[in-house]
Design an enzyme around this catalytic site. Structure first.
Site, PDB file in Angstrom:
ATOM      1  N   GLU A 127       0.825  -1.207   0.000  1.00  0.00           N
ATOM      2  CA  GLU A 127       0.000   0.000   0.000  1.00  0.00           C
ATOM      3  C   GLU A 127       0.861   1.260   0.000  1.00  0.00           C
ATOM      4  O   GLU A 127       0.510   2.268  -0.632  1.00  0.00           O
ATOM      5  CB  GLU A 127      -0.948  -0.001   1.211  1.00  0.00           C
ATOM      6  CG  GLU A 127      -1.940  -1.150   1.242  1.00  0.00           C
ATOM      7  CD  GLU A 127      -2.848  -1.189   0.017  1.00  0.00           C
ATOM      8  OE1 GLU A 127      -3.136  -0.110  -0.558  1.00  0.00           O
ATOM      9  OE2 GLU A 127      -3.248  -2.288  -0.381  1.00  0.00           O
ATOM     10  N   GLU A 146      -0.264  -2.844 -10.003  1.00  0.00           N
ATOM     11  CA  GLU A 146      -0.091  -3.900  -9.004  1.00  0.00           C
ATOM     12  C   GLU A 146       1.310  -4.487  -9.071  1.00  0.00           C
ATOM     13  O   GLU A 146       1.944  -4.741  -8.039  1.00  0.00           O
ATOM     14  CB  GLU A 146      -1.137  -4.995  -9.219  1.00  0.00           C
ATOM     15  CG  GLU A 146      -2.548  -4.598  -8.831  1.00  0.00           C
ATOM     16  CD  GLU A 146      -2.664  -4.233  -7.363  1.00  0.00           C
ATOM     17  OE1 GLU A 146      -2.281  -5.034  -6.506  1.00  0.00           O
ATOM     18  OE2 GLU A 146      -3.124  -3.126  -7.074  1.00  0.00           O
ATOM     19  N   ASP A 203       4.018  -4.359  -6.111  1.00  0.00           N
ATOM     20  CA  ASP A 203       4.642  -5.592  -5.606  1.00  0.00           C
ATOM     21  C   ASP A 203       6.156  -5.464  -5.616  1.00  0.00           C
ATOM     22  O   ASP A 203       6.833  -5.789  -4.622  1.00  0.00           O
ATOM     23  CB  ASP A 203       4.229  -6.788  -6.466  1.00  0.00           C
ATOM     24  CG  ASP A 203       2.774  -7.174  -6.295  1.00  0.00           C
ATOM     25  OD1 ASP A 203       2.164  -6.737  -5.300  1.00  0.00           O
ATOM     26  OD2 ASP A 203       2.250  -7.896  -7.154  1.00  0.00           O
TER      27      ASP A 203
END
Length: 487
Positions: free
Chosen positions: A134, A198, A202
């Protein structure tokens, strides 16, 4: 997809224009995609939007203000943020009391972690992997970019929609009727990040994990566990999986990246174990007798620290059951064995409060303040006890000493209101209740409190001017909200 109507969700939009000096007609468009220079929004604007975002979140979701929970998630989050690519970025981490497995990032570096996600983690590194992920969404400015790419909407409206959709997914009990429509043309709003977003989060999250001393392999391990569990959820899959889809290729990619770092076995901190035990007791669907069985069965298993965490959970359960003698015995023993572990002293203080032994509680919270001066919730707890023991003037003296950074905290306003209420000072009672309701995203109720204060016989010229100024601000916000809804 559910769209939003509730006027509270427009707070972000309004504050942007009220404080930046712009007119609603002067709509700000986001720059072209590919702008990674940080010019998507100025730091000052982002700070204002973040504060407004958090007010909207407070208005609908249950945020934990437990001093131990708050300090833990802040410490964990700030440790990870300090090892990000932008360590000077402001972050504020908080725990949402919800059994749903979810985490989310909002404008201004506000990052929420559901208690359900913390409980679902099997190690501190797994929890850290989600927080790091996040953080990466914030540092890479994915929130703003996803809106620019999908809707070309103005930044303030996009930020308002972030709060609205998060609340819709976190709190379906708000009602389908309340979650219906926001005036934004025919554009479909979403906060789902792209596959590239994403993957980038990551990759950067794994690097943050490694720099912070956590196990990088915990990220693919946690994703794999969630993917496996999702097979049993069907349409009721955790919200985290809906906004952060986990695929086999994504798991393989994160594992490949994590394996490039040297193997590292990272033990869990004792605080992580204790916070999990505390949150388990607050879980929505857990019965106290079941908790007694759960903790009793585990108090003789594992290491000394693991057994201590289960004893701690059992003691907290005894407080809930009002079996204070049993709780006191457990916490006194734990405090003697581990005097530097603040959670045991906090538990002793809370046990004294629940027994209405306010003198003992004050001594224990005063000791906690001395040992951990940066924990604002300990100060608020101490002041709350002063009010419970009918010492409002002393409570106000302590409130006057609160660091300015925390003087816009809802609890600060609420404690001031209670103190003035105890002193029969109704003008200041309503004045600070107005600030409290405004801080939790309820400007209409704030206006009502201002009106009550203005009608009181104890009003003087100085307070009248302050109230008039605040009333104008609140009314301007309500008017702007109304105009926005009518567009």
């Amino acid at each position: 997809m559910k769209l939003i109507k509730n006027s509270l969700f427009f707070t972000l939009f309004i504050h942007f224009f009220l404080f930046s000096g712009l007119r609603a007609a002067d709509e700000i468009k986001l720059p072209d995609m590919g702008d990674s220079t940080g010019t998507l929004i100025s730091p000052a604007q982002e700070k204002l939007l973040g504060a407004s975002f958090f007010r909207s979140i407070r208005s609908q979701l249950e945020i934990s203000y437990d001093p131990d929970v708050q300090q833990y998630i802040q410490t964990l989050g700030q440790t990870l943020a300090a090892n990000s690519d932008t360590p000077t970025q402001d972050f504020y981490f908080f725990v949402v009391l919800s059994d749903d497995i979810n985490a989310f990032a909002g404008p201004g570096g506000y990052i929420g972690i559901n208690s359900g996600l913390i409980l679902s983690s099997d190690s501190e590194s797994e929890l850290a992997s989600v927080v790091a992920h996040e953080i990466a969404h914030v540092t890479q400015r994915h929130i703003y970019r996803s809106y620019e790419a999908s809707s070309r909407m103005s930044l303030p409206a996009a930020a308002a929609m972030v709060a609205a959709i998060i609340i819709a997914t976190q709190a379906p009990e708000v009602g389908l009727g309340a979650l219906s429509a926001i005036q934004a043309g025919s554009l479909q709003m979403q906060i789902d990040f792209t596959r590239d977003n994403e993957q980038e989060a990551d990759r950067i999250g794994i690097r943050i994990l490694e720099r912070s001393g956590f196990d990088p392999l915990s990220m693919p391990a946690f994703f794999e566990k969630l993917q496996l569990a999702s097979r049993y959820y069907g349409e009721g899959a955790p919200e985290f999986l809906r906004t952060h889809p986990v695929t086999s290729s994504r798991i393989s990619d994160t594992r490949g990246r994590a394996e490039k770092y040297p193997y590292r076995q990272v033990p869990d901190s004792q605080t992580y174990r204790l916070i999990k035990a505390k949150l388990r007791i607050g879980s929505e669907n857990t019965k106290l007798n079941d908790l007694v069985v759960y903790f009793t069965n585990k108090v003789n298993q594992g290491t000394a620290e693991q057994r201590a965490a289960m004893q701690y959970g059992l003691g907290l359960t005894f407080i809930k059951k009002q079996q204070f003698d049993k709780a006191e015995e457990i916490f006194q023993n734990l405090h003697q064995r581990y005097p530097k572990q603040q959670e045991y002293l906090t538990a002793l203080a809370q046990a004294a409060v629940n027994q209405q032994d306010f003198e003992t509680a004050k001594k224990r919270y005063l000791k906690l303040q001395q040992q951990f001066p940066g924990n604002i919730e300990y100060q608020f707890e101490y002041i709350s006890i002063l009010l419970k023991s009918n010492q409002p003037r002393l409570a106000l003296q302590h409130l006057n000493l609160i660091d300015y950074r925390y003087q816009q905290h809802p609890r600060y306003y609420l404690l001031r209101a209670r103190a003035y209420g105890n002193l029969k000072d109704n003008v200041n009672l309503h004045r600070y209740m107005a600030e409290y309701f405004y801080a939790i995203g309820q400007p209409n109720t704030a206006i009502l409190q201002i009106t009550l204060a203005q009608k009181d016989k104890g009003l003087n010229f100085y307070l009248s001017a302050i109230l008039e100024d605040r009333l104008n601000l609140f009314q301007a916000e309500i008017l702007a909200i109304k105009q926005l809804q009518e567009q």
